[in-house]
Design an enzyme around this catalytic site. Structure first.
Site, mmCIF file in Angstrom:
data_model
loop_
_atom_site.group_PDB
_atom_site.id
_atom_site.type_symbol
_atom_site.label_atom_id
_atom_site.label_comp_id
_atom_site.label_asym_id
_atom_site.label_seq_id
_atom_site.Cartn_x
_atom_site.Cartn_y
_atom_site.Cartn_z
ATOM 1 N N HIS A 115 9.199 5.824 34.774
ATOM 2 C CA HIS A 115 10.041 7.005 34.030
ATOM 3 C C HIS A 115 10.450 8.073 34.857
ATOM 4 O O HIS A 115 9.644 8.687 35.384
ATOM 5 C CB HIS A 115 8.836 7.638 33.048
ATOM 6 N N HIS A 162 17.084 15.348 34.043
ATOM 7 C CA HIS A 162 16.625 15.290 32.572
ATOM 8 C C HIS A 162 17.158 16.385 31.976
ATOM 9 O O HIS A 162 17.739 16.209 30.788
ATOM 10 C CB HIS A 162 15.335 15.408 32.597
HETATM 11 O O1 G3P Z 1 12.632 6.359 28.476
HETATM 12 C C1 G3P Z 1 12.868 7.240 27.187
HETATM 13 C C2 G3P Z 1 12.437 8.729 27.444
HETATM 14 O O2 G3P Z 1 12.693 8.997 28.733
HETATM 15 C C3 G3P Z 1 13.010 9.719 26.433
HETATM 16 O O3 G3P Z 1 12.521 10.982 26.605
HETATM 17 O O4 G3P Z 1 12.792 13.196 27.016
HETATM 18 O O5 G3P Z 1 11.914 11.656 28.839
HETATM 19 O O6 G3P Z 1 14.227 11.556 28.175
HETATM 20 P P1 G3P Z 1 12.829 11.909 27.635
HETATM 21 CA CA CA Z 2 14.546 9.968 29.826
#
Ligand code: G3P
Ligand code: CA
Length: 267
Positions: free
Chosen positions: A28, A70
């Protein structure tokens, strides 16, 4: 007695099979538990750790550059309280996106999507989360096609219209629809996700659902299976929780700590 022993042996063997199931492990924002999220250092580390894929969030700058970030602003990770859509690529490039995480990463830059794709090794995947509205799509299309790694990309987005637009621009590229878990009366996340999303994803022509792990239920798993939609979850850093989700039928785990998950499930 003999029947009982045979039955118990079968149960143990079956549970071993289920336990042995290896989910796809997606880093992630890169290996973001260790390295600064959405930076080249985080992606290189994810590949070194052996992740099957990595996730990146993309935004469009004022002058049309697709960058990995992000938040809507550069404040949290690069110290400048400006919206990314109001900054030029040169302005973005001048920022330090590593020091906030550790002095070890001082000088790490916010990368372009093209640079992130350059790190993507053969056989690995890049889950590309579209954070902007759909005006980013033509830019994305060009970058993904020029990278020569089209087959390694999976498009993801919360906004269904944006995901449909990206799918239309890049036909054949896999798509997974992001769904958050609903909140309770106090605004706390974690309620069950409506299984009806699975049929809606199928009708839209998507390949899967990528949901908050907090909202997964057996009903959602069944609906996803019935609709032929792969079920992935985010963001899970606890190996016991990941194991439970895999035993329920989840086939992909997005995690900040791919090394922890690979230790749990094997490489
Ligand atoms: O992989 C999906 C996830 O990243 C969605 O939430 O807020 O971390 O972008 P966020
Ligand atoms: Ca994400």
């Amino acid at each position: 007695m003999r029947m009982l022993i045979l039955f118990l042996t079968a149960v143990v063997a079956l549970s071993g099979c289920v336990k042995g199931r290896r989910p796809e492990i997606i880093a992630h924002r890169g290996a973001s538990a260790v390295a600064p999220e959405n930076t080249i250092a985080a992606y290189r580390l994810a590949w070194e750790m052996g992740a099957d894929g990595a996730e990146t969030d993309v935004h469009l700058t004022k002058d049309g550059k697709v960058v990995a970030l992000h938040d809507k602003t550069t404040k949290r990770t690069a110290g400048l309280d400006r919206a990314i859509k109001d900054l030029t690529w040169d302005e973005v490039r001048a920022l330090d996106a590593g020091s906030w995480k550790s002095p070890k990463y001082a000088g790490e830059k916010i990368p372009s999507l093209a640079e992130v794709l350059e790190t993507l090794p053969p056989g690995k995947k890049l889950y590309l989360e579209i954070k902007s509205t759909k005006e980013i799509v033509p830019f994305l299309k060009t970058i993904v096609e020029e990278s020569g790694k089209r087959k390694q990309v999976v498009l993801i987005a919360f906004d269904k219209k944006t995901l449909l637009a990206a799918k239309a621009a890049l036909p054949g590229v896999h798509t997974k629809w992001l769904i958050d878990s609903p909140r309770d009366a106090k605004g706390k996340r974690g309620l069950a996700i409506d299984p009806a999303f699975a049929a809606q994803a199928k009708a839209a022509g998507f390949d899967g659902l990528n949901v908050s792990h907090l909202g997964v239920t057996p009903e959602l798993v069944k609906a996803a299976n019935d609709a032929g939609q792969e079920l992935h979850v985010w963001t899970v850093d606890n190996p016991q929780r990941a194991r439970l989700l895999v035993e329920m039928g989840v086939v992909g785990i997005t995690t900040n700590a791919p090394d922890v998950m690979l230790k749990e499930f094997g490489r």
